[in-house]
Design a protein around this motif. Sequence first.
Motif, mmCIF file in Angstrom:
data_model
loop_
_atom_site.group_PDB
_atom_site.id
_atom_site.type_symbol
_atom_site.label_atom_id
_atom_site.label_comp_id
_atom_site.label_asym_id
_atom_site.label_seq_id
_atom_site.Cartn_x
_atom_site.Cartn_y
_atom_site.Cartn_z
ATOM 1 N N TYR A 167 0.900 -1.232 0.096
ATOM 2 C CA TYR A 167 0.239 -0.038 0.085
ATOM 3 C C TYR A 167 0.819 1.352 0.070
ATOM 4 O O TYR A 167 0.556 2.294 -0.616
ATOM 5 C CB TYR A 167 -1.068 -0.002 1.292
ATOM 6 C CG TYR A 167 -2.003 -1.094 1.443
ATOM 7 C CD1 TYR A 167 -2.863 -1.235 0.065
ATOM 8 C CD2 TYR A 167 -2.067 -1.770 2.410
ATOM 9 C CE1 TYR A 167 -3.732 -2.214 0.181
ATOM 10 C CE2 TYR A 167 -3.016 -2.923 2.440
ATOM 11 C CZ TYR A 167 -3.879 -2.970 1.616
ATOM 12 O OH TYR A 167 -4.812 -4.087 1.558
ATOM 13 N N SER A 168 2.103 1.265 0.774
ATOM 14 C CA SER A 168 2.896 2.462 0.977
ATOM 15 C C SER A 168 3.874 2.636 -0.313
ATOM 16 O O SER A 168 4.896 3.391 -0.144
ATOM 17 C CB SER A 168 3.648 2.349 2.187
ATOM 18 O OG SER A 168 4.325 1.147 2.240
ATOM 19 N N GLU B 242 4.429 5.904 -2.148
ATOM 20 C CA GLU B 242 4.395 7.286 -1.414
ATOM 21 C C GLU B 242 5.665 7.890 -1.841
ATOM 22 O O GLU B 242 6.689 7.429 -2.061
ATOM 23 C CB GLU B 242 4.423 6.918 0.050
ATOM 24 C CG GLU B 242 3.035 6.654 0.694
ATOM 25 C CD GLU B 242 2.739 6.476 2.044
ATOM 26 O OE1 GLU B 242 4.012 6.155 2.829
ATOM 27 O OE2 GLU B 242 2.036 6.656 2.826
ATOM 28 N N PRO B 243 5.686 9.184 -1.743
ATOM 29 C CA PRO B 243 4.815 10.245 -1.194
ATOM 30 C C PRO B 243 3.644 10.453 -2.335
ATOM 31 O O PRO B 243 2.951 11.410 -1.939
ATOM 32 C CB PRO B 243 5.622 11.288 -0.969
ATOM 33 C CG PRO B 243 6.952 11.267 -1.711
ATOM 34 C CD PRO B 243 7.083 9.985 -2.214
ATOM 35 N N VAL C 259 1.254 9.030 -3.807
ATOM 36 C CA VAL C 259 -0.073 8.221 -3.699
ATOM 37 C C VAL C 259 0.009 7.728 -2.240
ATOM 38 O O VAL C 259 1.014 6.815 -2.095
ATOM 39 C CB VAL C 259 -0.517 7.158 -4.694
ATOM 40 C CG1 VAL C 259 -1.661 6.893 -4.355
ATOM 41 C CG2 VAL C 259 -0.361 7.825 -5.916
ATOM 42 N N ALA C 260 -0.676 8.130 -1.326
ATOM 43 C CA ALA C 260 -0.519 7.802 0.081
ATOM 44 C C ALA C 260 -1.297 6.347 0.329
ATOM 45 O O ALA C 260 -2.114 6.146 -0.666
ATOM 46 C CB ALA C 260 -1.358 8.810 0.799
ATOM 47 N N ALA C 261 -0.596 5.847 1.348
ATOM 48 C CA ALA C 261 -0.882 4.327 1.627
ATOM 49 C C ALA C 261 -2.359 4.173 1.969
ATOM 50 O O ALA C 261 -2.984 3.262 1.522
ATOM 51 C CB ALA C 261 -0.173 3.778 2.648
ATOM 52 N N GLU C 262 -2.873 5.247 2.617
ATOM 53 C CA GLU C 262 -4.366 5.249 3.068
ATOM 54 C C GLU C 262 -5.008 5.268 1.907
ATOM 55 O O GLU C 262 -6.206 4.507 1.930
ATOM 56 C CB GLU C 262 -4.499 6.387 4.004
ATOM 57 C CG GLU C 262 -5.832 6.544 4.348
ATOM 58 C CD GLU C 262 -6.385 7.565 5.431
ATOM 59 O OE1 GLU C 262 -7.389 7.613 5.900
ATOM 60 O OE2 GLU C 262 -5.793 8.510 5.223
ATOM 61 N N GLN D 14 -5.736 12.883 -0.097
ATOM 62 C CA GLN D 14 -4.331 13.596 -0.126
ATOM 63 C C GLN D 14 -4.356 14.900 -0.667
ATOM 64 O O GLN D 14 -3.521 15.806 -0.390
ATOM 65 C CB GLN D 14 -3.480 12.607 -0.982
ATOM 66 C CG GLN D 14 -1.983 12.902 -0.759
ATOM 67 C CD GLN D 14 -0.840 11.799 -1.276
ATOM 68 O OE1 GLN D 14 -1.499 10.909 -1.606
ATOM 69 N NE2 GLN D 14 0.340 12.127 -1.271
ATOM 70 N N TYR E 248 -2.483 16.467 -8.066
ATOM 71 C CA TYR E 248 -2.579 14.669 -8.187
ATOM 72 C C TYR E 248 -2.059 14.319 -9.582
ATOM 73 O O TYR E 248 -1.185 13.621 -9.446
ATOM 74 C CB TYR E 248 -3.971 14.345 -8.095
ATOM 75 C CG TYR E 248 -4.310 13.025 -8.645
ATOM 76 C CD1 TYR E 248 -3.620 12.041 -7.906
ATOM 77 C CD2 TYR E 248 -5.299 12.939 -9.511
ATOM 78 C CE1 TYR E 248 -4.126 10.468 -8.362
ATOM 79 C CE2 TYR E 248 -5.515 11.451 -9.848
ATOM 80 C CZ TYR E 248 -5.048 10.698 -9.203
ATOM 81 O OH TYR E 248 -5.211 9.277 -9.729
#
Length: 207
Positions: A13-14, A17-18, A20-23, A171, A179
């Motif tokens: 998921y991470s 980053e930075p 595209v955020a993991a969340e 984000q 984005y």
Amino acid sequence: MAVYNLPDLPYDYSALEPFVAAEIMQLHHDKHHAAYVAGANTALEKMAEARDKGDFAAINKLEKDLAFNLGGHVNHSVFWKNMAPKGSAPERPEGELSAAIDEFFGGFDGFQKHFNENAKAIQGSGWSMLVWDILGKRLNVMQLFDQQGNLPVGQVPVLQLDMWEHAFYLQYKNVKADYVDAWWNVVNWNDVAERFTKAKAQTDGLI
């Protein structure tokens, strides 16, 4: 038995980053993409029930449900592989893909500006896509509304950018341009080149 299944992400998921955020990645994959998979399978099940009962009153709605959810499943399945952690793929396209971008867009910079403006101009929800046109035998940049609307038949996506708010809002809030600019850092040009090569090879002689 489910016909469609949620694919695993090809990275953590991470990993993006930075940019595209993991969340975002966890919610996007585990919730949004999963919902499209479930929706497509539900539509197929209800169509089977309608056939068994000979009751097709809802078939028009079910076909639209299948198209929308299957579009979401296919689009996201490509989108995940279109991205990779920064540094794991070339920063720009190479080889035949690079040559094709030069031929049809006058160079990478012109293509990137065209793609950016196409993405930022989407009204509501949709995707910006680089596609191979099997009739014109050329690359085009096109918008796809929602998950399945308005893309002409014969346009094979090779690069897709999700412009639904769920892809960036946590984000980047409502600043679409930030984005889009950040996303270029995680484009997997190896995957795009492979899709481009396959699209050209598999569509020869179809039209």
